[in-house]
Scaffold this active site. Sequence first.
Site, short mmCIF file in Angstrom:
data_model
loop_
_atom_site.label_atom_id
_atom_site.label_comp_id
_atom_site.label_asym_id
_atom_site.label_seq_id
_atom_site.Cartn_x
_atom_site.Cartn_y
_atom_site.Cartn_z
N SER A 197 0.80 -1.22 0.00
CA SER A 197 0.00 0.00 0.00
C SER A 197 0.83 1.27 0.00
O SER A 197 0.32 2.34 -0.34
CB SER A 197 -0.95 0.00 1.19
OG SER A 197 -0.21 -0.09 2.39
N HIS A 231 -5.65 -4.51 -0.59
CA HIS A 231 -5.73 -3.42 -1.57
C HIS A 231 -6.00 -3.92 -2.99
O HIS A 231 -6.23 -3.12 -3.89
CB HIS A 231 -4.45 -2.58 -1.56
CG HIS A 231 -4.39 -1.63 -0.41
ND1 HIS A 231 -4.93 -0.36 -0.46
CD2 HIS A 231 -3.88 -1.78 0.82
CE1 HIS A 231 -4.75 0.23 0.70
NE2 HIS A 231 -4.12 -0.60 1.50
N LYS A 261 -12.25 -1.61 1.88
CA LYS A 261 -11.52 -0.74 0.94
C LYS A 261 -12.34 -0.68 -0.37
O LYS A 261 -13.36 -0.01 -0.40
CB LYS A 261 -10.09 -1.22 0.77
CG LYS A 261 -9.29 -1.17 2.09
CD LYS A 261 -7.81 -1.38 1.88
CE LYS A 261 -7.07 -1.71 3.17
NZ LYS A 261 -7.05 -0.65 4.18
C1 LIG Z 1 -2.23 -4.99 3.39
C2 LIG Z 1 -3.24 -4.59 4.41
N1 LIG Z 1 -3.73 -5.51 5.24
C3 LIG Z 1 -4.65 -5.21 6.17
C4 LIG Z 1 -5.11 -3.93 6.33
C5 LIG Z 1 -6.13 -3.63 7.38
O1 LIG Z 1 -7.42 -3.60 6.81
P1 LIG Z 1 -8.68 -3.40 7.74
O2 LIG Z 1 -8.93 -1.93 7.80
O3 LIG Z 1 -9.81 -4.16 7.12
O4 LIG Z 1 -8.31 -3.95 9.06
C6 LIG Z 1 -4.63 -2.93 5.49
C7 LIG Z 1 -5.14 -1.54 5.63
O5 LIG Z 1 -4.46 -0.61 5.87
C8 LIG Z 1 -3.66 -3.26 4.52
O6 LIG Z 1 -3.15 -2.32 3.72
#
Ligand SMILES: Cc1ncc(COP(=O)(O)O)c(C=O)c1O
Length: 409
Positions: A197, A231, A261
């Site tokens: 990300s 993502h 997302k």
């Molecule tokens: C690769 C990755 N995994 C997990 C998450 C966490 O997602 P959630 O908001 O559903 O906990 C994110 C969000 O920032 C992310 O970029």
Amino acid sequence: MPTDRIKAALLSELEELEQRGVRKAPERVVVGYLPAREGRGPRFLLAGQGDKPFLKMNSNGYLGLAQDPRLIEAEDTASRELGVNPGAVRFIDGTTKYHQRLEERLAAFHGCEAAKIFSCAYMANLGVAIALCNKSTYVISDELNHNSIVRALRIAGVPGENKGIFKHNDVADLERCLDAVPAGIQRVIVIFDGVFSMRGDYAPLREIVAACKMRHRRFRDGVLTIVDDSHGTAAYGPTGRGTPEVAGESDVDVITSTLGKAFGAEGGYVAGTAEIIEIVRQRADTYIYTNPVSPGAANAGLASLAIVDSDEGRGKIAAVKANAEYFRSGIETLGFETIPGVHPIVPVLIRDTARVRAMVKALFEHGILATGLTFPVVPVGDETIRIQLSAAHTRADLDYVLETFGRIK
Ligand SMILES: Cc1ncc(COP(=O)(O)O)c(C=O)c1O
């Protein structure tokens, strides 16, 4: 109890964050939403900013679905029918038809046997790590994995000597790690983000899976691949299947992802084989000991999934792809550096903390919300303004952002 003693300690810890330049700024508060109109995408109002409209270039809502009336309607319908809270955890009659249906549909979407939803992807990663790691598990991770994976492995109790870290997206280094797994290890897990990300690049899934398959027979339980495609899912790939689709490799064992997302809803999930999902259900503390999302959120997830997996959804995915290409080419024409990629995250590399801060501030003054990434979120020298495109952005929006970048350069 007086808190005076801890107060002094905490204030000094906050001061130390301030000194190191890593203390987070106060949060901006969104107080209003202005729907798209007259060739202009949606805008947001912020507390303290009056009626100045802001264009979000920092949202994970890649398809612009969070305000879609069909998701709102679905959330409303399920809430009116079953209430806004599941009442208890899944095992204590907190499972509703919406949770069950969403799990079935997510499994089918990913071509997996089963899926389990969690309150978010962070909890899904934690749950999967707890459920699958034991004392004779060795875990190999990409050095740039998301914080939720790094933490998950710590919380799951994987000892330091049972961890390998490979250089970002470097399959030769992954192979080195695989070949260094000590004798006696029964289970190897290779875990990595699908899309990174902070950079918008994606894991070379095909090569990773091939490297793992070659060594699979060396270990009693083989080599298991887990991709966190938070993502990627619904955001890219012609049908929104994310990194497996873009990288041309669907033979990954476990997918963790989020509904929060591109899906524009709420919750996280894990998809995989029936046995993997059943072990997760039995062992994952973040599934067992905590409430699931509300029935309304689950039904909003279902509504979103139905849109994503339709011609309309594929149209939105194509639109965000076209927007990303347009913005990427525009920003490069202006002389900015980016990281090559096909994902709607476009990092604009500035390589200087003070300049990133000044430019993010200037964008804000022009009504544009963008995110500055500085150390320790990214390595020193990789300071970036991260731009995230959405299918809801119009060409006029993107031209305005590009023009503003040109002006503040
Ligand atoms: C690769 C990755 N995994 C997990 C998450 C966490 O997602 P959630 O908001 O559903 O906990 C994110 C969000 O920032 C992310 O970029």
